[in-house]
Design a protein around this motif. Structure first.
Motif, PDB file in Angstrom:
ATOM      1  N   LEU A 142       8.643  -1.224  14.899  1.00  0.00           N
ATOM      2  CA  LEU A 142       8.373  -1.688  13.540  1.00  0.00           C
ATOM      3  C   LEU A 142       8.995  -0.725  12.537  1.00  0.00           C
ATOM      4  N   PHE A 143       9.709  -1.277  11.556  1.00  0.00           N
ATOM      5  CA  PHE A 143      10.385  -0.492  10.530  1.00  0.00           C
ATOM      6  C   PHE A 143       9.912  -0.922   9.141  1.00  0.00           C
ATOM      7  N   THR A 144       9.990  -0.006   8.194  1.00  0.00           N
ATOM      8  CA  THR A 144       9.794  -0.370   6.800  1.00  0.00           C
ATOM      9  C   THR A 144      10.692   0.508   5.939  1.00  0.00           C
ATOM     10  N   HIS A 145      10.611   0.311   4.631  1.00  0.00           N
ATOM     11  CA  HIS A 145      11.583   0.911   3.718  1.00  0.00           C
ATOM     12  C   HIS A 145      11.275   2.361   3.335  1.00  0.00           C
TER      13      HIS A 145
ATOM     14  N   GLY B 203       0.668  -0.696   5.056  1.00  0.00           N
ATOM     15  CA  GLY B 203      -0.337  -1.662   5.495  1.00  0.00           C
ATOM     16  C   GLY B 203       0.232  -2.719   6.423  1.00  0.00           C
ATOM     17  N   SER B 204       1.444  -3.201   6.122  1.00  0.00           N
ATOM     18  CA  SER B 204       2.078  -4.213   6.959  1.00  0.00           C
ATOM     19  C   SER B 204       2.401  -3.673   8.344  1.00  0.00           C
ATOM     20  N   VAL B 205       2.988  -2.477   8.376  1.00  0.00           N
ATOM     21  CA  VAL B 205       3.361  -1.861   9.648  1.00  0.00           C
ATOM     22  C   VAL B 205       2.127  -1.630  10.528  1.00  0.00           C
ATOM     23  N   LEU B 206       1.082  -1.049   9.936  1.00  0.00           N
ATOM     24  CA  LEU B 206      -0.104  -0.723  10.723  1.00  0.00           C
ATOM     25  C   LEU B 206      -0.879  -1.968  11.142  1.00  0.00           C
ATOM     26  N   ALA B 207      -0.973  -2.962  10.246  1.00  0.00           N
ATOM     27  CA  ALA B 207      -1.729  -4.167  10.574  1.00  0.00           C
ATOM     28  C   ALA B 207      -1.083  -4.926  11.736  1.00  0.00           C
ATOM     29  N   LEU B 208       0.210  -5.202  11.621  1.00  0.00           N
ATOM     30  CA  LEU B 208       0.893  -5.940  12.677  1.00  0.00           C
ATOM     31  C   LEU B 208       0.938  -5.132  13.966  1.00  0.00           C
ATOM     32  N   GLY B 209       1.293  -3.858  13.839  1.00  0.00           N
ATOM     33  CA  GLY B 209       1.391  -3.016  15.028  1.00  0.00           C
ATOM     34  C   GLY B 209       0.070  -2.846  15.753  1.00  0.00           C
ATOM     35  N   SER B 210      -1.005  -2.653  15.005  1.00  0.00           N
ATOM     36  CA  SER B 210      -2.326  -2.466  15.620  1.00  0.00           C
ATOM     37  C   SER B 210      -2.781  -3.721  16.340  1.00  0.00           C
ATOM     38  N   SER B 211      -2.510  -4.883  15.757  1.00  0.00           N
ATOM     39  CA  SER B 211      -2.887  -6.135  16.407  1.00  0.00           C
ATOM     40  C   SER B 211      -2.084  -6.355  17.683  1.00  0.00           C
TER      41      SER B 211
ATOM     42  N   PHE C 252       6.025   2.862  15.572  1.00  0.00           N
ATOM     43  CA  PHE C 252       5.955   2.745  14.117  1.00  0.00           C
ATOM     44  C   PHE C 252       6.989   3.679  13.491  1.00  0.00           C
ATOM     45  N   ASN C 253       7.993   3.121  12.852  1.00  0.00           N
ATOM     46  CA  ASN C 253       9.079   3.923  12.275  1.00  0.00           C
ATOM     47  C   ASN C 253       9.032   3.815  10.752  1.00  0.00           C
ATOM     48  N   VAL C 254       8.577   4.887  10.104  1.00  0.00           N
ATOM     49  CA  VAL C 254       8.477   4.929   8.643  1.00  0.00           C
ATOM     50  C   VAL C 254       9.286   6.130   8.140  1.00  0.00           C
ATOM     51  N   PRO C 255      10.250   5.916   7.239  1.00  0.00           N
ATOM     52  CA  PRO C 255      11.055   7.036   6.734  1.00  0.00           C
ATOM     53  C   PRO C 255      10.192   8.141   6.134  1.00  0.00           C
TER      54      PRO C 255
ATOM     55  N   GLY D  69      13.023  -5.571  17.316  1.00  0.00           N
ATOM     56  CA  GLY D  69      12.909  -4.777  16.099  1.00  0.00           C
ATOM     57  C   GLY D  69      12.360  -5.640  14.981  1.00  0.00           C
ATOM     58  N   ILE D  70      11.306  -5.159  14.315  1.00  0.00           N
ATOM     59  CA  ILE D  70      10.671  -5.927  13.237  1.00  0.00           C
ATOM     60  C   ILE D  70      10.770  -5.132  11.945  1.00  0.00           C
ATOM     61  N   LEU D  71      11.312  -5.744  10.912  1.00  0.00           N
ATOM     62  CA  LEU D  71      11.524  -5.093   9.623  1.00  0.00           C
ATOM     63  C   LEU D  71      10.561  -5.681   8.605  1.00  0.00           C
ATOM     64  N   LEU D  72       9.750  -4.830   7.990  1.00  0.00           N
ATOM     65  CA  LEU D  72       8.663  -5.282   7.135  1.00  0.00           C
ATOM     66  C   LEU D  72       8.797  -4.790   5.702  1.00  0.00           C
ATOM     67  N   ASP D  73       8.617  -5.706   4.755  1.00  0.00           N
ATOM     68  CA  ASP D  73       8.567  -5.383   3.330  1.00  0.00           C
ATOM     69  C   ASP D  73       9.849  -4.741   2.824  1.00  0.00           C
ATOM     70  N   ALA D  74      10.975  -5.118   3.376  1.00  0.00           N
ATOM     71  CA  ALA D  74      12.262  -4.549   2.964  1.00  0.00           C
ATOM     72  C   ALA D  74      13.214  -5.670   2.583  1.00  0.00           C
TER      73      ALA D  74
END
Length: 329
Positions: A27-30, A39-47, A57-60, A89-94
Motif C-alpha cells: 500500500l502506497f500513499t502520497h 487513514g486510508s492506508v491503515l484502514a484497508l491494510g488492517s482489514s 505499508f509504504n508512507v513517504p 500495488g495499491i495507491l491511495l489518496d494520490a
C-alpha cells in the motif's frame, strides 16, 4: 515485471475481485501524508490483514506523528525490503504518480495496480482505477469497498476511516461536507469510531513548534482584495527547531478571515524549492491554480511545488491569481 494494460475506470466489484484473489499487497500513499492518506492506508491494510493477507505499508518519510494513536501506525514502513515479493500495488489518496516517492520504479514491481482516490485531477494511472471526485475523502471510498467485499471493520479500522473523513472535511465545515460525508460518518460510528477520541488526538496535541510557526506566519500576513497569504522560510525552521509537520493546518487559520477568497501559505522546503498550500472560499476553485503550477487537489484545498525562491514564488502565484481571478473576486 511488466505491468498489465491500464483501464480508465473500474467499479467496486472489480476491486473486490482483486482483493479476494491475491494474498499480498503493498500500500502506497502520497508525500506529506495527511489524515486521509494515513487513514486510508491503515484502514484497508488492517482489514486485509484480518482476512489473512500479507500487507506492507509504504508512507513517504517523515510520517506525521500526530497519527501515532491509530492502531497499525507502528507497521508503517516496516519490511520494505520485501516489497518486490508483493503481488499487488495499491495507491491511495494520490492524484498522480508524482506525489508518491519512487512510484514509477515501484510500480514496475507489480503486474496489478489499484488506484483509489477522490481528487478530481486524478490521472487514472493504474490497472484498476476507482476515482470519485464527489467523495469527501478517500476513506469514504475505502468504507464502501470493505462493505462491498464483506471485509471486517472493527473499532480500530472505524477510527482510521473517521480520521480521513474528519481531516479532509475540515471537521465537517469545508465545501465537500455533503450528505455522503454525514451518511458515511454515521456508518463509521456504527462500526465503533470514537469522534471525541480521534478529534482530541488530532487537534488537542499541538507542538510548541507549531505554535511558533503559526505566530511567524500570522506576523507576515498580507491581505489584498480577498487574497490572503504568508510564508515560512528554512531559517524559520532553524531558529524555532520546528519540523515540516509543525506547519500543517496553518493555512486553515489564514483562510478564516471574513474577506478571504483565496488563501496561500508558501513554505520553503529546501533551497530553491517552495511548497504552496492553497485554500479557496466563495466558490473559488484553487485546484485550477495548483494544476497550472504542476500541482493539484480539490476545489477548496490544493497544493503545488515551485522550484524557485520564496520571493519569486509569491510573485508568480499572486500575479497569476490577480490576472486570472480578478483579484480573487
Amino acid at each position: 515485471m511488466k505491468r498489465k494494460s491500464k483501464r480508465k475506470m473500474s467499479n467496486i466489484n472489480d476491486i473486490c475481485t482483486v482483493l479476494k484473489k491475491y494474498n499480498s499487497f503493498a500500500l502506497f500513499t502520497h508525500v506529506n501524508a495527511d489524515g486521509d492518506a494515513i487513514g486510508s492506508v491503515l484502514a484497508l491494510g488492517s482489514s486485509l490483514i484480518l482476512k489473512g493477507k500479507k500487507v506492507l505499508f509504504n508512507v513517504p518519510e517523515p510520517v506525521p506523528l500526530k497519527f501515532d494513536f491509530l492502531k497499525g501506525y507502528d507497521l508503517i514502513n516496516k519490511n520494505l525490503d520485501t516489497l518486490n515479493q508483493m503481488e499487488v500495488g495499491i495507491l491511495l489518496d494520490a492524484a498522480g504518480t508524482n506525489r508518491i516517492e519512487d512510484l514509477e520504479k515501484n510500480l514496475e514491481l507489480f503486474n496489478i495496480t489499484i488506484n483509489i482516490d477522490h481528487h478530481i485531477s486524478n490521472g487514472h494511472f493504474a490497472t484498476y482505477n476507482l476515482v470519485d471526485g464527489n467523495a469527501p475523502s478517500t476513506t469514504v471510498l475505502i468504507l464502501r469497498i470493505l462493505e462491498k467485499c464483506g471485509f471486517p471493520i472493527n473499532e480500530d479500522i472505524a477510527n482510521d476511516l473517521f480520521t480521513g473523513l474528519l481531516t479532509d472535511t475540515g471537521s465537517f465545515h469545508y465545501a465537500n461536507t455533503n450528505k455522503f460525508a454525514f451518511d458515511s460518518a454515521s456508518k463509521m460510528l456504527d462500526y465503533g469510531a470514537k469522534p471525541d477520541f480521534v478529534s482530541d488526538m488530532i487537534f488537542e496535541r499541538e507542538t510548541v513548534g507549531h505554535l511558533k510557526m503559526l505566530g511567524i506566519a500570522l506576523s507576515r500576513l498580507i491581505i489584498e482584495n480577498g487574497i490572503v497569504y504568508s510564508f515560512i522560510t528554512l531559517k524559520d525552521f532553524e531558529e524555532t527547531g520546528a519540523v515540516g509537520e509543525d506547519t500543517e493546518r496553518i493555512i486553515d487559520v489564514l483562510r478564516r478571515t471574513g474577506e478571504t477568497k483565496i488563501a496561500l501559505l508558501f513554505k520553503e522546503t529546501r533551497k530553491s524549492e517552495v511548497r504552496v498550500s492553497l485554500r479557496g472560499k466563495k466558490g473559488i476553485n484553487v485546484s485550477e491554480i495548483a494544476e497550472h503550477f504542476g500541482g493539484g487537489g480539490h476545489r477548496a484545498a490544493a497544493g503545488c511545488t515551485i522550484k524557485s525562491t520564496v520571493e519569486k514564488s509569491i510573485k508568480r502565484l499572486i500575479e497569476y491569481i490577480k490576472e486570472n481571478y480578478e483579484n480573487g473576486k
